[in-house]
Motif scaffolding. Structure first.
Motif, PDB file in Angstrom:
ATOM      1  N   PRO A  96     -31.949  -9.320 -46.810  1.00 32.03           N
ATOM      2  CA  PRO A  96     -31.992  -8.231 -45.743  1.00 32.03           C
ATOM      3  C   PRO A  96     -33.134  -7.694 -45.226  1.00 32.03           C
ATOM      4  O   PRO A  96     -33.568  -7.398 -44.209  1.00 32.03           O
ATOM      5  CB  PRO A  96     -30.993  -7.112 -45.984  1.00 32.03           C
ATOM      6  N   ALA A 140     -29.413  -8.593 -40.169  1.00 31.05           N
ATOM      7  CA  ALA A 140     -28.686  -7.421 -39.800  1.00 31.05           C
ATOM      8  C   ALA A 140     -28.198  -7.680 -38.249  1.00 31.05           C
ATOM      9  O   ALA A 140     -27.408  -7.027 -37.815  1.00 31.05           O
ATOM     10  CB  ALA A 140     -29.101  -6.113 -40.152  1.00 31.05           C
ATOM     11  N   GLN A 141     -29.253  -8.335 -37.677  1.00 34.79           N
ATOM     12  CA  GLN A 141     -29.331  -8.385 -36.181  1.00 34.79           C
ATOM     13  C   GLN A 141     -28.458  -9.918 -35.801  1.00 34.79           C
ATOM     14  O   GLN A 141     -28.525  -9.940 -34.406  1.00 34.79           O
ATOM     15  CB  GLN A 141     -30.582  -8.401 -35.525  1.00 34.79           C
ATOM     16  N   GLN A 147     -25.237 -15.933 -39.109  1.00 34.62           N
ATOM     17  CA  GLN A 147     -25.603 -15.720 -40.612  1.00 34.62           C
ATOM     18  C   GLN A 147     -25.351 -16.885 -41.382  1.00 34.62           C
ATOM     19  O   GLN A 147     -26.145 -17.484 -42.178  1.00 34.62           O
ATOM     20  CB  GLN A 147     -24.964 -14.343 -40.920  1.00 34.62           C
TER      21      GLN A 147
END
Lengths: 379, 272
Positions: A96, A140-141, A147
């Motif tokens: 992350p 996270a974006q 992902q």
């Protein structure tokens, strides 16, 4: 696919691999090879040992006994970071605190690949998974599907001998999952890398795989192509787990060349058989629901059938599912292509269930117990 | 969040809202009045030796806050002790926390419970029993014994704080790093450590704060050394000088700065 591994074509070979934990056995005597460049799935309900097998191939667990060969080399005691396989984790496990680019570059940097090669390799890989516009984003974006692509790129950039995927689609919603199934197939074809795919979803395994290993309670029940596993299940468990199956218990009365007479509740069936079964032995006869017809008359020539009671008619759009009850109280299912083929039969009517003789199949019952007589596979 | 369809406010509702605001304000005053007094009185020009009655405003006290003298010496000692014990306790406590969360081992649960003891034991008991230990072993009490005592209780705090912070850590990330060819050390330094650093920093700052203001345990184990709290206490019978307020204000400003740095750092690393 042969059960015996062939080192010349198999990238991964498991040789009598077992894994025991303190209080249970996760994997029992697994013995198979995975063909280079193929899409191989390990399929089974949760707790069947498929993930443990994958983790042993990855190097996160070591086998209690047996050996694992990768590219012909015994890697049973080699730590994960020295094995040329890479994993796509269920929850992706992206770092992350790093950008998409740094995530994908992590592997090459760990292997001390020269800097300008890294930029090029990562760029190419992001191209393949169509994520090059997102190189500077943080995980996270990104959406779940994005992902997923980054996780794929991060693993594939290392040019692994095999890519291990641990239920990688489980976290996605249905539509995205179906799109990603096709996408995974495309990437596998484009890269030519061997994919070892773990899933509990039989539909997913059938859709994507060249070969499937069906596992249950730590045992590998059967390995074969999707068609082999669907049409010729090796055990009652496989018959019930892959697709839906009507399994009729019966007793062998006669065993002639190529055909066995099996007494079931409601009549005697003629079932194709390759011999080797004794008279009087207990067997299971499998008929897939889409082969079963429901009508008012006894089965015509070339068909077998049993008298039943219609107890449910469910309209499913393209098909109609008919629940029927044999006279011993056992339930069967017929999938009819449209409502007309019900011949006006309704709930509560007496009828005949019939199917072409050639479409019934004698399930070997050698190694399994009574509780494996599952009638329907999970959706 | 207002939705635009709220019922009209009744008189009772309005009174309640005012009451709540007033209550919250009173709470703030209660919390911050003592701190305000310290700061304000650093600008006082006391008559006599006790800086406890407001006389007149002056900046004289701030001209040389670190003028040589016993109070400055005590401050320097306290900062030194706090810095060293924070660093040592942070390293020890973090390693303990990692071991306790990451690995299942015999006695792990028991150790986790025992960790709470140095914090829950009354300080007076901890302080005096440590002193007993040192004296009975013939250890000269001084700088080193103060350090030992401070590292002791700070380590517990760090271990508990870090443990709480890393409980939700996704250990799959470590598997992922090793899967990508990173050695165990590279996995720790590039993945695990950067991700748990905010928790470790918070624990370190907490240690520093605990150490710099500890009185009771230090009192028993300091020998002839005098930390800032001990000096203030010792001198308070004969003199309360404005320099105490000045130094306290400096410490206060220091910790506010650290907190702000922490907030900015978090904002930047979180990335959103």
């Amino acid at each position: 696919m042969a059960e015996v591994a062939d080192p010349s074509t198999d990238v991964i070979v498991l040789d009598h691999v077992a894994k025991r934990f303190a209080d249970f056995v996760a994997v029992q005597d697994a013995c198979f090879g995975i063909e280079r460049g193929s899409f191989f799935s390990m399929l089974g309900p949760s707790g069947c040992g498929k993930t443990t097998t994958l983790r042993m191939i990855a190097g996160f667990e070591s086998p209690t006994s047996g050996k694992i060969f990768l590219d012909g080399e015994d890697v049973s005691r080699t730590p994960a970071y020295r094995r040329n396989v890479n994993t796509v984790f269920q929850q992706y496990a992206l770092f992350p605190h790093m950008s998409v680019f740094d995530n994908v570059a992590f592997g090459p940097r760990s292997r001390k690949v020269p800097k300008r090669d890294i930029t090029q390799q990562v760029g190419e890989m992001l191209e393949i998974v169509r994520m090059n516009d997102f190189a500077t984003r943080r995980p996270a974006q990104l959406s779940g599907g994005q992902q997923q692509r980054v996780a794929l790129a991060r693993a594939l950039v290392n040019k692994p001998s095999a890519l291990l995927l641990d239920e990688p689609l489980a976290a996605l919603d249905l539509k995205l999952r179906q799109a990603m199934q096709l996408e995974l197939k495309r990437i596998q074809r484009d890269t030519g890398v061997t994919f070892v795919f773990v899933t509990h979803d039989q539909q997913e395994a059938l859709t994507m795989s060249d070969h499937i290993a069906v596992m249950s309670d730590g045992w590998v029940e059967q390995i074969g192509t999707p068609a082999e596993i669907y049409h010729r299940p090796a055990t009652p468990f496989v018959a019930g787990f892959i697709g839906e199956a009507n399994l009729l218990p019966g007793t062998v009365e006669r065993a002639d060349a190529g055909l066995a007479a099996v007494a079931v509740s409601g009549g005697t069936l003629s079932v194709p058989s390759d011999g080797g079964i004794g008279i009087g032995s207990k067997v299971l006869v499998m008929i897939r629901p889409e082969r079963v017809q429901v009508g008012r008359n006894p089965p015509p020539e070339g068909f077998d059938g049993v008298p039943v009671l219609v107890h449910e008619v469910i309209f499913r759009g393209a098909t109609v599912h008919v629940g029927i009850t044999g006279n011993d109280g056992s339930t069967m299912v017929a999938h009819l292509s449209d409502g007309h083929s019900l011949n006006g039969l309704a709930r509560g009517d007496n009828a005949w269930a019939a199917w072409p003789r050639a479409d019934s199949y004698l399930v070997p019952t050698g190694m399994t117990s009574e509780n494996s007589l599952v009638k329907e596979g999970p959706e | 969040m207002s939705t635009g369809s709220q019922p009209p406010e009744t008189a009772l509702g309005r009174a309640g809202r005012w009451g709540l605001t007033a209550f919250a304000a009173a709470g703030f005053v209660y919390l911050f009045l003592p701190i305000a007094v310290i700061v304000v009185y650093s600008f006082n020009k006391p008559r006599g030796k006790f800086n406890i009655i407001w006389q007149e405003f002056t900046l004289d006290n701030w001209k040389s806050p670190f003028a040589p003298g016993p109070l400055t010496d005590a401050m320097v000692l306290s900062l030194k002790v706090a810095a060293i014990s924070a660093v040592v306790a942070t390293i020890l406590g973090t390693l303990m926390a990692l071991a306790l969360v990451r690995y299942r081992f015999r006695g792990g649960v028991l150790i986790g419970l025992l960790l709470v003891l140095p914090i829950t034991t009354p300080e007076i008991v901890m302080g005096s029993s440590l002193a007993t230990l040192f004296i009975s072993r013939g250890v000269q009490r001084g700088f080193v014994t103060i350090l030992i005592a401070h590292v002791l209780f700070c380590t517990s705090f760090v271990a508990l704080t870090v443990k709480a912070r890393i409980r939700g850590f996704d250990w799959n990330l470590e598997d992922a790093a090793m899967d990508l060819g990173a050695s165990p050390w590279r996995t720790f330094s590039r993945v695990t450590l950067p991700l748990i650093t905010p928790g470790i920093l918070a624990a370190g700052l907490l240690s520093f704060a605990l150490s710099i203001d500890d009185f009771i345990i230090t009192f028993f184990n300091s020998g002839s050394e005098e930390t800032f709290p001990l000096r203030i206490f010792g001198a308070s019978r004969t003199q309360i000088s404005p320099q105490i307020n000045v130094l306290s204000t400096v410490v206060l400003l220091g910790s506010i700065t650290l907190m702000l740095v922490g907030v900015v750092f978090r904002r930047r690393t979180d990335g959103h």
